[in-house]
Design a protein around this motif. Structure first.
Motif, PDB file in Angstrom:
ATOM      1  N   TYR A   1      -2.684   6.333  -5.343  1.00 21.82           N
ATOM      2  CA  TYR A   1      -3.014   5.684  -4.068  1.00 21.82           C
ATOM      3  C   TYR A   1      -3.365   4.223  -4.287  1.00 21.82           C
ATOM      4  O   TYR A   1      -4.122   3.885  -5.207  1.00 21.82           O
ATOM      5  N   VAL A   2      -2.790   3.363  -3.449  1.00 17.05           N
ATOM      6  CA  VAL A   2      -3.152   1.945  -3.408  1.00 17.05           C
ATOM      7  C   VAL A   2      -3.296   1.557  -1.941  1.00 17.05           C
ATOM      8  O   VAL A   2      -2.332   1.677  -1.175  1.00 17.05           O
TER       9      VAL A   2
ATOM     10  N   GLY B   1       4.195   4.850   2.831  1.00 10.77           N
ATOM     11  CA  GLY B   1       4.195   3.426   2.522  1.00 10.77           C
ATOM     12  C   GLY B   1       5.547   2.991   1.997  1.00 10.77           C
ATOM     13  O   GLY B   1       6.044   3.546   1.014  1.00 10.77           O
ATOM     14  N   VAL B   2       6.123   1.975   2.640  1.00 13.01           N
ATOM     15  CA  VAL B   2       7.489   1.561   2.301  1.00 13.01           C
ATOM     16  C   VAL B   2       7.566   0.863   0.952  1.00 13.01           C
ATOM     17  O   VAL B   2       8.665   0.622   0.440  1.00 13.01           O
ATOM     18  N   ASP B   3       6.416   0.529   0.357  1.00 15.36           N
ATOM     19  CA  ASP B   3       6.415  -0.125  -0.954  1.00 15.36           C
ATOM     20  C   ASP B   3       6.009   0.829  -2.079  1.00 15.36           C
ATOM     21  O   ASP B   3       5.624   0.380  -3.167  1.00 15.36           O
ATOM     22  N   ASP B   4       6.093   2.128  -1.823  1.00 12.26           N
ATOM     23  CA  ASP B   4       5.770   3.124  -2.853  1.00 12.26           C
ATOM     24  C   ASP B   4       6.683   2.913  -4.064  1.00 12.26           C
ATOM     25  O   ASP B   4       7.902   3.050  -3.955  1.00 12.26           O
TER      26      ASP B   4
ATOM     27  N   SER C   1       0.836  -1.203   0.000  1.00 10.59           N
ATOM     28  CA  SER C   1       0.000   0.000   0.000  1.00 10.59           C
ATOM     29  C   SER C   1       0.870   1.253   0.000  1.00 10.59           C
ATOM     30  O   SER C   1       1.984   1.246   0.531  1.00 10.59           O
ATOM     31  N   TYR C   2       0.347   2.332  -0.581  1.00 15.95           N
ATOM     32  CA  TYR C   2       1.121   3.579  -0.608  1.00 15.95           C
ATOM     33  C   TYR C   2       0.243   4.750  -1.040  1.00 15.95           C
ATOM     34  O   TYR C   2      -0.810   4.579  -1.657  1.00 15.95           O
ATOM     35  N   LEU C   3       0.696   5.953  -0.713  1.00 10.19           N
ATOM     36  CA  LEU C   3       0.190   7.202  -1.290  1.00 10.19           C
ATOM     37  C   LEU C   3       1.403   7.999  -1.729  1.00 10.19           C
ATOM     38  O   LEU C   3       2.328   8.220  -0.937  1.00 10.19           O
TER      39      LEU C   3
END
Length: 362
Positions: A340-341, A277-280, A227-229
């Motif tokens: 955004y996810v 989010g660390v996976d952006d 997840s990320y923004l």
């Protein structure tokens, strides 16, 4: 399906998928066009920061002779009573001048105003030598703003006297006192898509102006793996570049994070980025994924875009809010991109439920 105007014009929203194969293109495009149109309808009229007339009041006259040098007893003096109540920092002159003496310049037809608060020499700069009649439209800035309230007298005179008598005639003239200021931009982006689509707004900052973007992110927010923004400004390649700074505020107007030059240097260097989010996957070499937080709650947010030296923090009170933002001085064009996810597992569950629904309908 028709094309929404917001996909074509500057100042609107564009949606695009970061990656998709050829087979997906038609379906995705229909979905994104529908989403873009829905967002556009929610926007109303998208408005970036701009310099505008905040207050104004005008006097109009017809058939006014412009005769001799300032103070000559033959000069025409006209009076007008203004309501005022604002600080004018500009005078706009418009009207039509007709030549009487050959060789006269339109720019020589000036006006001396006597206000209750003092005097003002309105040295209008317009067309030089002309023949016949010429349209005049010019602005004269006022170094020390004045309130025009009360009776104001206008002496019409020639800054260079071409000869005895009337040099030229104002067939009609409007003298408008204006208070010119900055109107900040206010844009409602609505709910961001939850599939990583890029929501892009093409904006422009004036010096001392701010653009406020309201948006929301649905549950469960940022925190789980994947997840990320991501929010970033990029160079729109218009030639009118700007050094941006951006700040994110929550629904209570409290500062969450801000950034100056976090955008990838290779893509402009002076643009900004916020990453949650660390996976952006959208960060570049200058920003670490999740640099502004590993988590971000679902809810309503406001992103503020300003020029260089915008101050988002009030260090004297410990908690910075929207009311504390002080605009910077840089001006120019930018593109704002948001993606955004939420938790991928939630998206997979929604997709699975949707597939079950389709099977039942069959």
């Amino acid at each position: 399906m028709g094309t929404c105007a917001c996909l074509r014009v500057r100042g609107g929203i564009r949606l695009s998928r970061v990656q998709h194969n050829k087979g997906e293109r038609s379906t995705l495009m229909k979905k994104y066009l529908a989403t873009a149109c829905a967002l556009c309808m929610g926007l109303g009229v998208a408005q970036a920061s701009q310099i505008t007339v905040i207050n104004s009041e005008a006097a109009s006259f017809v058939g006014v002779n412009s005769n001799e040098s300032l103070g000559d007893p033959s000069n025409v003096v006209m009076n007008w009573t203004f309501t005022g109540g604002f600080n004018a920092n500009n005078v706009h002159i418009s009207g039509n001048l007709t030549e009487v003496l050959t060789g006269t310049f339109a720019s020589e037809a000036d006006i001396f105003a006597t206000l209750p608060s003092g005097t003002l020499d309105i040295d209008q700069s317009s067309t030089g030598n002309y023949t016949g009649t010429v349209a005049v439209s010019t602005d004269v800035s006022i170094a020390t703003p004045v309130d025009p309230a009360g009776n104001v007298s206008f002496e019409f005179y020639e800054s260079f006297n071409d000869g005895a008598g009337t040099d030229q005639i104002w067939d009609d003239i409007t003298i408008e006192f204006q208070e010119i200021g900055i109107q900040n931009g206010m844009v409602n982006l609505g709910a961001l898509p939850s599939d990583g689509s890029l929501v892009t707004y093409s904006g422009h900052n004036v010096a001392g102006g701010l653009d406020f973007f309201d948006f929301s992110i649905g549950g469960p927010g940022v925190g789980a793996a994947g997840s990320y923004l991501n929010a970033q400004t990029i160079d729109p390649v218009t030639g009118d570049t700007i050094d941006t700074e951006i700040g994110l505020f929550d629904s209570a107007g409290v500062l969450v994070a801000f950034d100056d030059d976090g955008q990838d240097f290779a893509l402009g260097g002076l643009y900004s980025m916020l990453s949650f989010g660390v996976d952006d996957p959208l960060t570049g070499s200058d920003t670490t994924p999740g640099a502004d937080g590993a988590t971000l709650a679902a809810g309503d947010y406001t992103l503020v875009v300003g020029g260089y030296d915008t101050n988002f923090e009030d260090l004297t009170i410990g908690v910075s809010t929207l009311a504390d933002v002080i605009a910077g001085t840089s001006a120019g064009d930018y593109d704002l991109q948001l993606s955004y996810v939420p938790e991928p597992a939630s998206l997979m569950l929604l997709g699975f439920v949707g597939m079950l629904g389709l099977r039942r309908r069959r």
